[in-house]
Design a protein around this motif. Structure first.
Motif, PDB file in Angstrom:
ATOM      1  N   GLN A   1     -74.031  37.560 -43.950  1.00 48.34           N
ATOM      2  CA  GLN A   1     -73.506  36.211 -44.165  1.00 48.34           C
ATOM      3  C   GLN A   1     -72.663  36.145 -45.440  1.00 48.34           C
ATOM      4  O   GLN A   1     -71.584  35.537 -45.447  1.00 48.34           O
ATOM      5  N   GLU A   2     -73.149  36.742 -46.500  1.00 54.49           N
ATOM      6  CA  GLU A   2     -72.406  36.727 -47.761  1.00 54.49           C
ATOM      7  C   GLU A   2     -71.076  37.460 -47.621  1.00 54.49           C
ATOM      8  O   GLU A   2     -70.051  37.013 -48.152  1.00 54.49           O
TER       9      GLU A   2
ATOM     10  N   ASN B   1     -68.692  35.272 -45.499  1.00 59.61           N
ATOM     11  CA  ASN B   1     -68.210  34.158 -46.321  1.00 59.61           C
ATOM     12  C   ASN B   1     -67.187  34.641 -47.339  1.00 59.61           C
ATOM     13  O   ASN B   1     -66.172  33.971 -47.584  1.00 59.61           O
TER      14      ASN B   1
ATOM     15  N   ASP C   1     -66.479  31.553 -42.324  1.00 59.36           N
ATOM     16  CA  ASP C   1     -67.580  30.672 -42.708  1.00 59.36           C
ATOM     17  C   ASP C   1     -68.795  30.871 -41.807  1.00 59.36           C
ATOM     18  O   ASP C   1     -68.779  30.503 -40.635  1.00 59.36           O
ATOM     19  N   SER C   2     -69.859  31.434 -42.368  1.00 58.66           N
ATOM     20  CA  SER C   2     -71.099  31.642 -41.618  1.00 58.66           C
ATOM     21  C   SER C   2     -72.127  30.567 -41.925  1.00 58.66           C
ATOM     22  O   SER C   2     -73.291  30.684 -41.514  1.00 58.66           O
ATOM     23  N   GLY C   3     -71.729  29.541 -42.659  1.00 57.07           N
ATOM     24  CA  GLY C   3     -72.657  28.471 -42.988  1.00 57.07           C
ATOM     25  C   GLY C   3     -73.575  28.851 -44.133  1.00 57.07           C
ATOM     26  O   GLY C   3     -73.260  29.715 -44.953  1.00 57.07           O
ATOM     27  N   THR C   4     -74.728  28.213 -44.183  1.00 54.43           N
ATOM     28  CA  THR C   4     -75.699  28.459 -45.244  1.00 54.43           C
ATOM     29  C   THR C   4     -76.207  29.890 -45.180  1.00 54.43           C
ATOM     30  O   THR C   4     -76.544  30.387 -44.104  1.00 54.43           O
ATOM     31  N   VAL C   5     -76.241  30.554 -46.327  1.00 54.70           N
ATOM     32  CA  VAL C   5     -76.784  31.907 -46.394  1.00 54.70           C
ATOM     33  C   VAL C   5     -78.301  31.796 -46.383  1.00 54.70           C
ATOM     34  O   VAL C   5     -78.936  31.497 -47.388  1.00 54.70           O
ATOM     35  N   ASP C   6     -78.896  32.032 -45.192  1.00 55.36           N
ATOM     36  CA  ASP C   6     -80.331  31.810 -45.039  1.00 55.36           C
ATOM     37  C   ASP C   6     -81.058  32.975 -44.378  1.00 55.36           C
ATOM     38  O   ASP C   6     -82.259  32.901 -44.141  1.00 55.36           O
TER      39      ASP C   6
ATOM     40  N   THR D   1     -73.358  31.934 -37.881  1.00 49.95           N
ATOM     41  CA  THR D   1     -73.116  33.328 -38.252  1.00 49.95           C
ATOM     42  C   THR D   1     -72.451  34.070 -37.107  1.00 49.95           C
ATOM     43  O   THR D   1     -71.516  34.862 -37.323  1.00 49.95           O
TER      44      THR D   1
END
Length: 403
Positions: free
Chosen positions: A349-350, A353, A358-363, A370
């Motif tokens: 994800q990082e 991004n 854009d993968s949204g919130t890195v969770d 993602t």
């Protein structure tokens, strides 16, 4: 939230007073939290008897906090998830139970418009057909989570809902057992869902999702009906894609009429043309382009109103099909798909991004955002843009599976 804040303000309380910080919560803090919730519950009409006999006896559970905090080390592949839930044992048992309870299920289906195989499929996925409801005190679990700051507002509402269920006489506090998060009965309703959608179908005088299969099946059907179930359509179907399929069209965020999917070369899994029905559909490829593909309709989104996991919704639909007599998948998911650790998903994800995808919130969760970002990156690299984290794209992004 505004209503809750105003209620608390009227009691002279703050959110921090009701939901104190608790990693390993001291007994006095838990007691104060429960006292504050007691005051809030009284403003919402919960009886003094229930509060004094039930809420006053709740216990903090370190096990619940442990389970809430536990995150799986590795993500689950579709092959693993599906194989554990839609297997021959469960299909055969589901078919036997469909026959055994045929008269009941037919009546429920006729009244609520939800076909019986779906009700049996939910039953199978939620509690393995009633064989395991969970053995934890619902009140202890909800009280623990309500006094923990992570999701305190949500679980306070669920705790007060559970007290209201006791108030109405549906079950005693001692017998109210369920999952660590407070889900209950044959179909694992949270207390707030119970209050809104549980029905006394057997006319016993109380809504009983633990001991009454008629109540449980009718309640599940009632919930699905209110979520928007369309009795005239199915959940979706497995399909076959052409070799040149534009995978950027995949994902729940893209909807097209069946006629448009047909123009793109999509056919039924057996190669026959798609039905000439006026339906909007999205295409899902949960195991990448080498695995099965599915066109999903509005009822798929209804299933996701029950549980937001695409894997779960696919499993419900496919288990229902199998229980109704359908055969297994035409295209099995690849069993050798990489299992990413949560740290590797975070790195993915990082990296996406950082590259402007854009993968949204890195969770650490490999969700729709993602996969959408991964599809866009694959497309930019002239790769098969299926949004699947296969070895080739992971290598190109510098994600090391040996870490």
């Amino acid at each position: 939230m505004t209503i809750r804040k105003s209620l608390l303000a009227g009691l002279g309380l703050s959110l921090s007073a009701v939901f104190p910080s608790a990693q390993a919560m001291p007994a006095e803090e838990f007691a104060q939290c429960i006292a504050n919730i007691d005051a809030l519950a009284r403003t919402e009409g919960i009886s003094s008897n229930t509060l004094e006999q039930s809420l006053a006896n709740v216990k903090f559970s370190e096990r619940v906090i442990e389970l809430d905090r536990r995150q799986p080390e590795f993500t689950t592949t579709f092959a693993d998830y599906f194989g554990r839930r839609v297997n021959e044992q469960r299909v055969n048992q589901g078919r036997a139970l469909l026959k055994e309870h045929g008269a009941l299920l037919e009546r429920v289906s006729k009244q609520y418009g939800v076909p019986a195989p779906y009700l049996v499929a939910f039953w199978g996925l939620e509690t393995n057909f009633g064989s395991f409801f969970g053995r934890m005190s619902v009140l202890d679990s909800l009280a623990t989570l309500a006094c923990d700051p992570r999701r305190s507002t949500y679980f306070t509402r669920e705790l007060i809902s559970a007290l209201r269920i006791i108030d109405e006489g549906a079950i005693t506090a001692e017998r109210m057992e369920g999952s660590w998060a407070g889900a209950m009965g044959h179909v694992q309703f949270m207390p707030s869902v119970f209050l809104r959608y549980a029905v006394d179908y057997d006319e016993s005088g109380r809504r009983d999702l633990w001991n009454s299969l008629p109540d449980a099946m009718a309640s599940a059907a009632n919930f699905l009906q209110h979520l928007g179930w369309d009795e005239n359509t199915r959940w979706g179907r497995e399909v076959k894609l052409p070799n040149n399929f534009p995978f950027m069209e995949a994902g729940l965020d893209t909807r097209k009429p069946l006629s448009e999917w047909a123009k793109l070369g999509v056919r039924r899994a057996d190669g026959a043309p798609l039905p000439a029905a006026d339906l909007q559909a999205s295409l899902l490829i949960p195991a990448g382009h080498e695995g099965p593909a599915f066109l999903v309709y509005s009822n798929f989104r209804v299933i996701m109103g029950w549980n937001q996991s695409e894997f779960y919704a696919l499993s419900v639909g496919l288990l229902a099909d199998r229980i109704a007599g359908a055969g297994p998948l035409v295209q099995s998911p690849p069993a050798d798909a990489p299992r990413l650790s949560r740290d590797q998903v975070v790195a993915l994800q990082e990296t996406l991004n950082g590259k402007g995808f854009d993968s949204g919130t890195v969770d650490g969760i490999l969700g729709p955002a993602t996969r959408r970002a991964l599809r866009s990156f694959q497309h930019s690299q002239d790769m098969v843009a299926d949004g699947f984290p296969g070895l080739e794209v992971l290598k190109k992004l510098g994600i090391n599976l040996s870490d």
